[in-house]
Design a protein around this motif. Structure first.
Motif, PDB file in Angstrom:
ATOM      1  N   THR A 266       0.844  -1.189   0.000  1.00 31.92           N
ATOM      2  CA  THR A 266       0.000   0.000   0.000  1.00 31.92           C
ATOM      3  C   THR A 266       0.880   1.239   0.000  1.00 31.92           C
ATOM      4  O   THR A 266       1.995   1.229   0.517  1.00 31.92           O
ATOM      5  N   CYS A 267       0.343   2.284  -0.581  1.00 29.35           N
ATOM      6  CA  CYS A 267       1.145   3.493  -0.807  1.00 29.35           C
ATOM      7  C   CYS A 267       0.226   4.704  -0.819  1.00 29.35           C
ATOM      8  O   CYS A 267      -0.895   4.622  -1.322  1.00 29.35           O
ATOM      9  N   LEU A 268       0.673   5.786  -0.236  1.00 24.04           N
ATOM     10  CA  LEU A 268      -0.100   7.025  -0.283  1.00 24.04           C
ATOM     11  C   LEU A 268       0.411   7.885  -1.437  1.00 24.04           C
ATOM     12  O   LEU A 268       1.603   7.822  -1.767  1.00 24.04           O
ATOM     13  N   PRO A 269      -0.472   8.673  -2.027  1.00 21.09           N
ATOM     14  CA  PRO A 269       0.005   9.593  -3.064  1.00 21.09           C
ATOM     15  C   PRO A 269       0.700  10.780  -2.408  1.00 21.09           C
ATOM     16  O   PRO A 269       0.155  11.868  -2.310  1.00 21.09           O
ATOM     17  N   GLU A 270       1.892  10.546  -1.937  1.00 21.06           N
ATOM     18  CA  GLU A 270       2.665  11.607  -1.293  1.00 21.06           C
ATOM     19  C   GLU A 270       4.147  11.338  -1.505  1.00 21.06           C
ATOM     20  O   GLU A 270       4.557  10.203  -1.761  1.00 21.06           O
ATOM     21  N   SER A 271       4.896  12.390  -1.372  1.00 18.38           N
ATOM     22  CA  SER A 271       6.310  12.339  -1.721  1.00 18.38           C
ATOM     23  C   SER A 271       7.090  11.325  -0.879  1.00 18.38           C
ATOM     24  O   SER A 271       7.841  10.512  -1.402  1.00 18.38           O
ATOM     25  N   TYR A 272       6.920  11.358   0.452  1.00 17.50           N
ATOM     26  CA  TYR A 272       7.706  10.459   1.308  1.00 17.50           C
ATOM     27  C   TYR A 272       7.477   9.009   0.917  1.00 17.50           C
ATOM     28  O   TYR A 272       8.391   8.194   0.874  1.00 17.50           O
ATOM     29  N   CYS A 273       6.214   8.695   0.666  1.00 21.81           N
ATOM     30  CA  CYS A 273       5.873   7.300   0.395  1.00 21.81           C
ATOM     31  C   CYS A 273       6.502   6.843  -0.923  1.00 21.81           C
ATOM     32  O   CYS A 273       7.034   5.733  -1.018  1.00 21.81           O
ATOM     33  N   LEU A 274       6.418   7.708  -1.912  1.00 24.81           N
ATOM     34  CA  LEU A 274       6.999   7.347  -3.213  1.00 24.81           C
ATOM     35  C   LEU A 274       8.507   7.147  -3.099  1.00 24.81           C
ATOM     36  O   LEU A 274       9.062   6.195  -3.634  1.00 24.81           O
ATOM     37  N   ARG A 275       9.138   8.044  -2.373  1.00 27.13           N
ATOM     38  CA  ARG A 275      10.600   8.006  -2.329  1.00 27.13           C
ATOM     39  C   ARG A 275      11.153   6.952  -1.387  1.00 27.13           C
ATOM     40  O   ARG A 275      12.344   6.635  -1.437  1.00 27.13           O
ATOM     41  N   THR A 276      10.312   6.397  -0.533  1.00 21.47           N
ATOM     42  CA  THR A 276      10.807   5.333   0.356  1.00 21.47           C
ATOM     43  C   THR A 276      10.404   3.943  -0.146  1.00 21.47           C
ATOM     44  O   THR A 276      10.705   2.945   0.509  1.00 21.47           O
ATOM     45  N   LEU A 277       9.771   3.879  -1.308  1.00 19.41           N
ATOM     46  CA  LEU A 277       9.374   2.572  -1.856  1.00 19.41           C
ATOM     47  C   LEU A 277      10.545   1.588  -1.991  1.00 19.41           C
ATOM     48  O   LEU A 277      10.361   0.380  -1.788  1.00 19.41           O
ATOM     49  N   PRO A 278      11.760   2.067  -2.308  1.00 17.31           N
ATOM     50  CA  PRO A 278      12.875   1.112  -2.395  1.00 17.31           C
ATOM     51  C   PRO A 278      13.059   0.293  -1.120  1.00 17.31           C
ATOM     52  O   PRO A 278      13.529  -0.843  -1.182  1.00 17.31           O
ATOM     53  N   ALA A 279      12.682   0.834   0.038  1.00 23.98           N
ATOM     54  CA  ALA A 279      12.814   0.062   1.280  1.00 23.98           C
ATOM     55  C   ALA A 279      11.871  -1.151   1.260  1.00 23.98           C
ATOM     56  O   ALA A 279      12.221  -2.239   1.735  1.00 23.98           O
ATOM     57  N   ALA A 280      10.678  -0.969   0.686  1.00 20.69           N
ATOM     58  CA  ALA A 280       9.740  -2.094   0.566  1.00 20.69           C
ATOM     59  C   ALA A 280      10.269  -3.126  -0.426  1.00 20.69           C
ATOM     60  O   ALA A 280      10.197  -4.338  -0.193  1.00 20.69           O
ATOM     61  N   VAL A 281      10.818  -2.615  -1.525  1.00 20.28           N
ATOM     62  CA  VAL A 281      11.361  -3.518  -2.548  1.00 20.28           C
ATOM     63  C   VAL A 281      12.530  -4.325  -1.965  1.00 20.28           C
ATOM     64  O   VAL A 281      12.668  -5.527  -2.210  1.00 20.28           O
ATOM     65  N   ALA A 282      13.351  -3.665  -1.139  1.00 17.60           N
ATOM     66  CA  ALA A 282      14.493  -4.352  -0.520  1.00 17.60           C
ATOM     67  C   ALA A 282      13.993  -5.436   0.443  1.00 17.60           C
ATOM     68  O   ALA A 282      14.559  -6.544   0.486  1.00 17.60           O
ATOM     69  N   ALA A 283      12.956  -5.143   1.213  1.00 14.90           N
ATOM     70  CA  ALA A 283      12.411  -6.145   2.154  1.00 14.90           C
ATOM     71  C   ALA A 283      11.880  -7.347   1.382  1.00 14.90           C
ATOM     72  O   ALA A 283      12.068  -8.502   1.784  1.00 14.90           O
ATOM     73  N   LEU A 284      11.244  -7.060   0.266  1.00 16.07           N
ATOM     74  CA  LEU A 284      10.699  -8.137  -0.565  1.00 16.07           C
ATOM     75  C   LEU A 284      11.839  -8.977  -1.163  1.00 16.07           C
ATOM     76  O   LEU A 284      11.789 -10.213  -1.169  1.00 16.07           O
TER      77      LEU A 284
END
Ligand SMILES: Nc1ncnc2c1ncn2[C@@H]1O[C@H](COP(=O)(O)OP(=O)(O)OP(=O)(O)O)[C@@H](O)[C@H]1O
Ligand SMILES: [Mg+2]
Length: 217
Positions: A108-126
């Motif tokens: 899940t993701c919010l349409p906001e800058s922090y969320c978009l720019r921290t997505l790599p952390a989710a990808v790394a966990a995956l």
């Protein structure tokens, strides 16, 4: 060890992205569609359990059983069609234990800058969870709480589509007063509204993915 049913982890790398609301909505809709659903509240704050059941009561939603804690072998999941886990933040070590058992992950993701720019952390966990196997599969990225009247939300959604279009589940879940207020009535059904309409479309995609993955494990 008894084989466990298809398990969907709902997670994010950042707080407040709608993962609990999404896990609740998908569990409610799955149950309403006749799926035997286990909703596992694996986030230590246990917000999902507060919404899915009235205090001291069992979950009264059709076909949904609620468990609090991690999806371990002790959780009686036999006979379930669909297990939905409200994950801890994906940056927490506990989330790895969920991801390693999951067949699929919905971010899940919010349409906001922090969320978009921290997505790599989710990808790394995956990626860490997938180190030794092809699981879990990334079902997709779901934008939630999208305000149609906010031009900045529209811009961030466009940015999400440009960067991750093939991963983005459609439609995004709009900001919805009923969803915001769902926790006010513990045990209440999924509130009727634009949010529920979007979640219904997402639930269809989840059920299609479950059918595609059924029997693999
Ligand atoms: N589509 C929506 N419209 C309006 N409010 C929403 C929507 N989705 C979630 N909310 C509200 O936004 C807040 C955060 O949502 P939620 O608790 O589902 O996120 P979360 O990622 O699980 O957060 P946490 O990090 O606390 O676990 C909650 O108050 C929730 O009721
Ligand atoms: Mg939560």
């Amino acid at each position: 060890m008894q084989p466990i049913p298809w398990l969907l982890a709902v997670g994010s790398q950042k707080g407040g992205t709608g993962r609990t609301t999404t896990a609740l909505a998908l569990a409610w809709l799955g149950g309403a569609a006749g799926q035997r659903v286990a909703l596992i509240d694996a986030d230590p704050v246990q917000a999902a359990a507060l919404v899915a059941a009235a205090p001291g009561q069992r979950c009264a939603w059709a076909n949904v059983r609620l468990f609090a804690g991690m999806p371990t072998d002790d959780v009686p999941l036999a006979g379930c069609d669909l297990v939905i886990v409200d994950c801890p933040s994906l940056t927490e070590p506990a989330a790895q234990a969920v991801l390693c058992r999951a067949d699929a992950v919905l971010l899940t993701c919010l349409p906001e800058s922090y969320c978009l720019r921290t997505l790599p952390a989710a990808v790394a966990a995956l990626a860490a969870a997938r180190r030794d196997s092809a699981r879990p599969e990334l079902l997709g990225l779901l934008a939630t709480g999208c305000r149609r009247d906010d031009p900045q939300h529209a811009r961030w959604l466009a940015e999400l589509r440009a960067a991750h279009g093939s991963l983005l589940l459609e439609p995004p879940v709009p900001w919805d007063r009923g969803l915001r207020d769902w926790p006010l009535t513990p045990g209440a059904d999924l509130p009727v509204g634009a949010g529920a309409v979007a979640y219904r479309a997402v639930a269809e995609q989840v059920l299609a993915a479950r059918l595609a993955g059924a029997g693999v494990r």
